[in-house]
Design an enzyme around this catalytic site. Structure first.
Site, PDB file in Angstrom:
ATOM      1  N   ARG A 152       0.847  -1.240  -1.887  1.00 51.49           N
ATOM      2  CA  ARG A 152       1.691  -0.320  -1.215  1.00 51.49           C
ATOM      3  C   ARG A 152       2.481  -0.861   0.031  1.00 51.49           C
ATOM      4  O   ARG A 152       3.117  -0.156   0.949  1.00 51.49           O
ATOM      5  CB  ARG A 152       0.655   0.970  -0.751  1.00 51.49           C
ATOM      6  CG  ARG A 152       0.212   1.617  -1.929  1.00 51.49           C
ATOM      7  CD  ARG A 152      -0.753   2.783  -1.546  1.00 51.49           C
ATOM      8  NE  ARG A 152      -0.415   3.317  -0.504  1.00 51.49           N
ATOM      9  CZ  ARG A 152      -1.420   3.890   0.575  1.00 51.49           C
ATOM     10  NH1 ARG A 152      -2.739   3.527   0.865  1.00 51.49           N
ATOM     11  NH2 ARG A 152      -0.704   4.747   1.511  1.00 51.49           N
ATOM     12  N   TYR A 153       1.897  -2.213   0.304  1.00 47.92           N
ATOM     13  CA  TYR A 153       2.815  -2.691   1.467  1.00 47.92           C
ATOM     14  C   TYR A 153       3.325  -4.065   0.780  1.00 47.92           C
ATOM     15  O   TYR A 153       2.812  -4.729  -0.181  1.00 47.92           O
ATOM     16  CB  TYR A 153       1.664  -3.114   2.586  1.00 47.92           C
ATOM     17  CG  TYR A 153       0.971  -1.820   3.194  1.00 47.92           C
ATOM     18  CD1 TYR A 153       1.815  -1.161   4.148  1.00 47.92           C
ATOM     19  CD2 TYR A 153      -0.301  -1.635   2.733  1.00 47.92           C
ATOM     20  CE1 TYR A 153       1.159  -0.114   4.872  1.00 47.92           C
ATOM     21  CE2 TYR A 153      -0.780  -0.321   3.300  1.00 47.92           C
ATOM     22  CZ  TYR A 153      -0.187   0.312   4.324  1.00 47.92           C
ATOM     23  OH  TYR A 153      -0.703   1.349   4.952  1.00 47.92           O
ATOM     24  N   ARG A 204       0.577  -7.247   1.661  1.00 47.36           N
ATOM     25  CA  ARG A 204      -0.692  -7.234   1.471  1.00 47.36           C
ATOM     26  C   ARG A 204      -1.147  -6.183   0.311  1.00 47.36           C
ATOM     27  O   ARG A 204      -0.198  -5.256  -0.055  1.00 47.36           O
ATOM     28  CB  ARG A 204      -1.642  -6.917   2.566  1.00 47.36           C
ATOM     29  CG  ARG A 204      -1.118  -5.559   3.390  1.00 47.36           C
ATOM     30  CD  ARG A 204      -1.772  -5.552   4.810  1.00 47.36           C
ATOM     31  NE  ARG A 204      -1.656  -4.560   5.571  1.00 47.36           N
ATOM     32  CZ  ARG A 204      -0.456  -3.965   6.139  1.00 47.36           C
ATOM     33  NH1 ARG A 204       0.766  -4.539   5.795  1.00 47.36           N
ATOM     34  NH2 ARG A 204      -0.447  -2.866   6.844  1.00 47.36           N
ATOM     35  N   LYS A 228      -0.074   4.127   6.281  1.00 40.50           N
ATOM     36  CA  LYS A 228      -0.862   4.645   7.378  1.00 40.50           C
ATOM     37  C   LYS A 228       0.228   5.034   8.541  1.00 40.50           C
ATOM     38  O   LYS A 228       0.664   4.257   9.115  1.00 40.50           O
ATOM     39  CB  LYS A 228      -1.998   3.953   7.941  1.00 40.50           C
ATOM     40  CG  LYS A 228      -3.110   3.781   6.578  1.00 40.50           C
ATOM     41  CD  LYS A 228      -3.684   2.432   6.822  1.00 40.50           C
ATOM     42  CE  LYS A 228      -4.563   2.156   5.472  1.00 40.50           C
ATOM     43  NZ  LYS A 228      -4.079   1.648   4.372  1.00 40.50           N
TER      44      LYS A 228
HETATM   45  C1  LIG Z   1      -5.057   0.529   3.797  1.00 36.72           C
HETATM   46  C2  LIG Z   1      -4.314  -0.264   2.623  1.00 36.72           C
HETATM   47  C3  LIG Z   1      -3.903  -1.549   3.237  1.00 36.72           C
HETATM   48  C4  LIG Z   1      -4.347  -2.209   4.636  1.00 36.72           C
HETATM   49  O1  LIG Z   1      -3.556  -1.575   5.735  1.00 36.72           O
HETATM   50  P1  LIG Z   1      -4.120  -2.222   6.841  1.00 36.72           P
HETATM   51  O2  LIG Z   1      -2.960  -1.226   7.877  1.00 36.72           O
HETATM   52  O3  LIG Z   1      -3.603  -3.537   6.976  1.00 36.72           O
HETATM   53  O4  LIG Z   1      -5.414  -1.927   7.311  1.00 36.72           O
HETATM   54  C5  LIG Z   1      -3.376  -2.441   2.131  1.00 36.72           C
HETATM   55  N1  LIG Z   1      -3.442  -1.845   0.918  1.00 36.72           N
HETATM   56  C6  LIG Z   1      -3.686  -0.613   0.666  1.00 36.72           C
HETATM   57  C7  LIG Z   1      -3.215  -0.321  -0.983  1.00 36.72           C
HETATM   58  C8  LIG Z   1      -3.916   0.169   1.540  1.00 36.72           C
HETATM   59  O5  LIG Z   1      -4.210   1.415   1.174  1.00 36.72           O
END
Ligand SMILES: *Cc1c(COP(=O)(O)O)cnc(C)c1O
Ligand code: SF4
Length: 349
Positions: free
Chosen positions: A110-111, A114, A335
């Site tokens: 979703r990012y 990461r 988030k």
């Molecule tokens: C929450 C989440 C993250 C990590 O988010 P951070 O803000 O770095 O803690 C990464 N991938 C997914 C799919 C998430 O739901």
């Protein structure tokens, strides 16, 4: 009625054996009837409830419950509640749209930089507010290794990914050898700089954090462990010692708590939780607004209630105890910060 102070009857070598604990965590209706009373779990609704959302509580966590206390904040997190079968408008089994964001099976992105790997298909304990409870009944697949290999291949050919989060399910329910293999395989990918474990095990199955496991984790640093403490009563000698074993290996431990009605939606409770975590060197990382997961409506507070508590926490707590209060939005929404400190606040007198 079965007493909950059963710990004395169990041999210490069994009690401290995480496999023994894990093997006894699935609770069918007859066991629950002995613990809660026959009337408490009677009727067809309980059959449906336990079929749809099975109950799992480790004996360790069970020993922390306070029978007879109707408002027990730990029982509320783990004892099934028929209200879980009520769907409310706006709810969804997958409110973050995770299923639509899987470039390969079992890997959520979703990012940009990461991704999150579903590295296990079971948990030590079932948190009734879980935002992946849709996956609880998924059959344990015999083909886990091939699926993980495909996910590893995807990560290897996606250089934008610099951080991989192992989640699930709870990755620390897997055995040492499997974890070593998985972490080592990720470490072998040059662009993966950082690894993160998302695990409730230190809180609900602290005996899993063995010295052998910690030695393995240490080898795969930089590694962060993010756990989930939701109430100060979860900070026990055992859970604190488990966190300490991880911390002393150079692995930072943080906690993402979920704001839960009737569990921790009061200033005093969150103050004691976050200060308690700081005193065991665990960093409060996020406070999550409870996601709109189907059947968790009875846990959800309004963001306004959370903001009011956050405002007081912000005024009175050390910055090292203050998590960010966030809401997760579907898909790439990610988030978002719900609370931002206004300029020029003065502490409570
Ligand atoms: C929450 C989440 C993250 C990590 O988010 P951070 O803000 O770095 O803690 C990464 N991938 C997914 C799919 C998430 O739901
Ligand atoms: S440990 Fe995490 S994934 Fe498992 S039931 Fe609890 S919240 Fe859900």
């Amino acid at each position: 009625m079965e007493t909950l102070s059963f710990r004395e009857d169990i041999h210490p070598s069994d009690w401290s054996d995480w496999r023994w604990q894990l093997g006894r965590s699935a609770l069918r209706r007859d066991r629950l009837a002995r613990i809660l009373g026959e009337e408490a779990v009677a009727g067809p609704v309980w059959e449906d409830l336990l079929r749809q959302y099975p109950c799992r509580i480790t004996p360790y966590y069970m020993s922390l419950l306070r029978p007879g206390d109707a408002g027990d904040p730990l029982a509320r997190q783990v004892i099934p509640d028929p209200r879980e079968l009520e769907g409310r408008s706006g709810e969804d089994p997958d409110p973050l749209d995770e299923e639509k964001h899987m470039p390969v099976a079992g890997l959520i992105r979703r990012y940009g930089n990461r991704c999150l790997l579903l590295a296990a298909d079971r948990c030590a304990l079932h948190c009734r507010h879980c935002n992946r409870k849709r996956l609880w009944r998924r059959p344990a697949s015999g083909s886990r290794r091939p699926r993980l290999r495909r996910a590893l291949e995807w990560i290897a050919r996606t250089p934008a990914i610099r951080e991989v989060i192992l989640s699930g399910g709870d990755p620390l329910t897997r055995d040492d050898g499997e974890l070593d293999w998985l972490l080592g395989s990720l470490r072998a990918i040059p662009h993966v700089e950082v690894l993160r474990l998302g695990s409730r095990v230190p809180v609900v199955l602290p005996m899993r954090i063995t010295e052998d496991l910690c030695r393995i984790l240490q080898q795969h640093r930089p590694l962060w462990l993010n756990t989930q403490f939701n109430h100060p009563l979860e900070i026990t000698e055992e859970s604190a010692a488990a966190c300490d074993r991880i911390l002393t290996r150079g692995i930072p431990v943080s906690s993402q708590s979920v704001l839960l009605k009737g569990v921790n939606d009061r200033y005093e409770v969150l103050r004691d939780l976050f200060q308690g975590l700081q005193s065991i060197a665990v960093r409060p990382y996020y406070l999550f607004q409870c996601d709109a997961v189907t059947g968790t409506g009875h846990f959800r507070t309004s963001p306004a209630a959370g903001l009011e508590i956050m405002e007081r926490l912000w005024k009175n707590l050390s910055g090292l105890c203050l998590p960010r209060y966030v809401q997760d939005l579907p898909g790439e929404g990610g988030k978002i910060l719900l609370h931002r400190a206004p300029v020029g606040m003065s502490p409570d007198p």
